[in-house]
Structures are given as structure tokens and as C-alpha cells.
Scaffold this motif. Structure first.
Motif, mmCIF file in Angstrom:
data_model
loop_
_atom_site.group_PDB
_atom_site.id
_atom_site.type_symbol
_atom_site.label_atom_id
_atom_site.label_comp_id
_atom_site.label_asym_id
_atom_site.label_seq_id
_atom_site.Cartn_x
_atom_site.Cartn_y
_atom_site.Cartn_z
ATOM 1 N N ALA A 202 0.829 -1.213 0.000
ATOM 2 C CA ALA A 202 0.000 0.000 0.000
ATOM 3 C C ALA A 202 0.859 1.258 0.000
ATOM 4 C CB ALA A 202 -0.932 -0.008 1.215
ATOM 5 N N TYR A 203 1.892 1.276 0.849
ATOM 6 C CA TYR A 203 2.779 2.450 0.888
ATOM 7 C C TYR A 203 3.528 2.593 -0.427
ATOM 8 C CZ TYR A 203 6.635 5.529 1.967
ATOM 9 O OH TYR A 203 7.539 6.559 1.909
ATOM 10 N N GLU A 204 4.017 1.468 -0.933
ATOM 11 C CA GLU A 204 4.784 1.496 -2.174
ATOM 12 C C GLU A 204 3.954 2.054 -3.327
ATOM 13 O OE1 GLU A 204 8.045 0.626 -2.956
ATOM 14 O OE2 GLU A 204 8.201 0.854 -0.800
ATOM 15 N N LYS A 205 2.731 1.600 -3.444
ATOM 16 C CA LYS A 205 1.891 2.044 -4.544
ATOM 17 C C LYS A 205 1.567 3.530 -4.438
ATOM 18 C CE LYS A 205 -1.317 -0.888 -5.971
ATOM 19 N NZ LYS A 205 -2.377 -1.910 -5.984
ATOM 20 N N GLU A 206 1.434 4.026 -3.220
ATOM 21 C CA GLU A 206 1.199 5.455 -3.034
ATOM 22 C C GLU A 206 2.431 6.250 -3.482
ATOM 23 O OE1 GLU A 206 -1.674 6.690 -2.178
ATOM 24 O OE2 GLU A 206 -0.970 8.770 -2.304
ATOM 25 N N TYR A 207 3.633 5.767 -3.097
ATOM 26 C CA TYR A 207 4.869 6.451 -3.502
ATOM 27 C C TYR A 207 5.033 6.421 -5.014
ATOM 28 C CZ TYR A 207 9.782 7.094 -4.574
ATOM 29 O OH TYR A 207 10.956 7.515 -5.145
ATOM 30 N N LEU A 208 4.748 5.276 -5.621
ATOM 31 C CA LEU A 208 4.967 5.129 -7.064
ATOM 32 C C LEU A 208 4.042 6.012 -7.894
ATOM 33 C CD1 LEU A 208 5.579 1.271 -7.165
ATOM 34 C CD2 LEU A 208 7.260 3.076 -7.616
ATOM 35 N N LYS A 209 2.978 6.494 -7.309
ATOM 36 C CA LYS A 209 2.093 7.429 -8.028
ATOM 37 C C LYS A 209 2.854 8.662 -8.497
ATOM 38 C CE LYS A 209 -2.332 6.294 -5.786
ATOM 39 N NZ LYS A 209 -3.377 6.791 -4.850
ATOM 40 N N THR A 210 3.887 9.041 -7.732
ATOM 41 C CA THR A 210 4.701 10.193 -8.114
ATOM 42 C C THR A 210 5.239 10.017 -9.529
ATOM 43 O OG1 THR A 210 5.361 10.502 -5.812
ATOM 44 C CG2 THR A 210 6.745 11.558 -7.478
ATOM 45 N N TYR A 211 5.636 8.791 -9.849
ATOM 46 C CA TYR A 211 6.206 8.522 -11.168
ATOM 47 C C TYR A 211 5.121 8.468 -12.245
ATOM 48 C CZ TYR A 211 10.747 7.889 -9.081
ATOM 49 O OH TYR A 211 11.931 8.134 -8.442
#
Length: 199
Positions: A41-50
Motif C-alpha cells: 500500500a505504501y509502495e503504490k502510493e509512492y509510485l504514483k509520483t512517477y
């Protein structure tokens, strides 16, 4: 190991591999020196930046249908505040800096030259715009006496130096995450490495 497949994605296309990329990040970053106890969940939120940056870039390595390696890049101006901050506190024009995100590869696929390929692909992508003069990335600083440092641990410093990158001791940021075995996030010092694209 079968024949490896290479795929690139840009901007919003990166969202199509969020699950696989998040799981690969968690798997690789569990090891020293990151010791990262992450969540999908955290990873997917961070990857939204890209996915939200039109000029963001992903180079992915597949063995069959399995994602076994990946690397990302994004204009620094499109990165998160904690990544941008050290440069914003200098006189650098951050609109001319391209930031390199993770370089992650499962152990069985290391030693095949893919680390160089990761840098080649990202540098070529940054150069393709004709407006960026510097590339950079950051790495966690654990110190030589960290209690979980493996005896045979070999940092990537020499590899990065050979690629033309120079460690910038004064360019530091802090990121928080829970280490393996911990339930609370703690701050980690990240030190930047930079290279002039003209070199």
C-alpha cells in the motif's frame, strides 16, 4: 533463468506495473543496507509520483512473466519534497536535474551487466530532452559499524565512481521507514551522488 526481456514505460504507463514493482522493491530493499519493512500500500502510493510525471521513466527486466529487475528516473522537480529539499537549499537550478530512483535486481540476476544497463538507459532518457545537465540519486548511509552489516557486504561506491558519479557529503536528506523487525518508522540519512551529463 530463461531469456530476459526488457521493457520501458513512461509516465502514466508505469501504473500498469505498480503491483509487481512494489513487491520487487519490498523484496530487494529488505536486505542490508536498506533493511526496509515496507508494505504494498505504501509502495503504490509512492509510485504514483512517477505515474503522474509525463517524463518519468521505467526500465524493467523480465524473466518470462516475472519482473526480476527495474530502475526508474524522473525530473527532480517532479519528485517528492524530501527528495528535492537538499537541492532547493542550494543555488542549483533543479529544473535541470534528473533524479534516478531505485535500481533493484533479484540476486540471481546480478553480475550480468544489468547495473550498467540501468544507468545507460536512464542517462539516455535524461539526455533525450536536451535540457538536463545533471543526474543524481541518493543512497542510505548506515555507517561501517552498523550491527546488521554483513561481513561480506560490499558497497556500490566503486561501481558508482566508475560510472562518473561523485558522492556529495553535504547533500543529504532524511527518509523514514520501519526497519525489519520494527513497527515504527525511524529516520534514515540519505546521501546524494551526482554526475554532469556532459561528462
Amino acid at each position: 533463468m530463461g531469456s530476459l526481456l526488457f521493457r520501458t514505460k513512461k509516465g502514466a504507463e508505469i501504473a500498469s506495473v505498480f503491483d509487481d514493482l512494489a513487491n520487487l522493491r519490498i523484496t530487494v530493499f529488505r536486505d542490508y543496507p536498506y533493511l526496509y519493512a515496507g508494505s504494498v500500500a505504501y509502495e503504490k502510493e509512492y509510485l504514483k509520483t512517477y505515474a503522474q510525471s509525463e517524463r518519468a521513466f521505467l526500465f524493467a527486466v523480465y524473466d518470462g512473466t516475472n519482473l526480476v529487475g527495474a530502475t526508474t528516473a524522473i525530473p527532480l522537480v517532479d519528485e517528492t519534497a524530501e527528495i528535492r529539499r537538499p537541492f532547493e537549499q542550494t543555488s542549483e537550478d533543479i529544473s535541470r536535474i534528473f533524479y534516478f530512483g531505485e535500481s533493484i535486481l533479484l540476486p540471481a540476476y546480478r553480475g550480468l551487466g544489468l547495473g550498467h544497463r540501468f544507468f545507460d538507459e536512464r542517462e539516455a532518457h535524461a539526455c533525450s530532452f536536451g535540457t538536463f545537465k545533471t543526474t543524481c540519486f541518493c543512497a542510505v548511509e548506515r555507517g561501517e559499524n552498523h550491527p546488521t552489516r554483513p561481513i561480506n557486504y560490499r558497497p556500490n561506491d566503486n561501481f558508482w565512481l566508475k560510472r562518473g558519479y561523485r558522492k556529495q557529503e553535504l547533500l543529504r536528506s532524511t527518509m523514514d521507514w520501519p526497519d525489519i523487525g520494527e513497527s515504527v518508522s525511524t529516520p534514515k540519512v540519505m546521501v546524494y551522488w551526482i554526475r554532469d551529463l556532459a561528462n
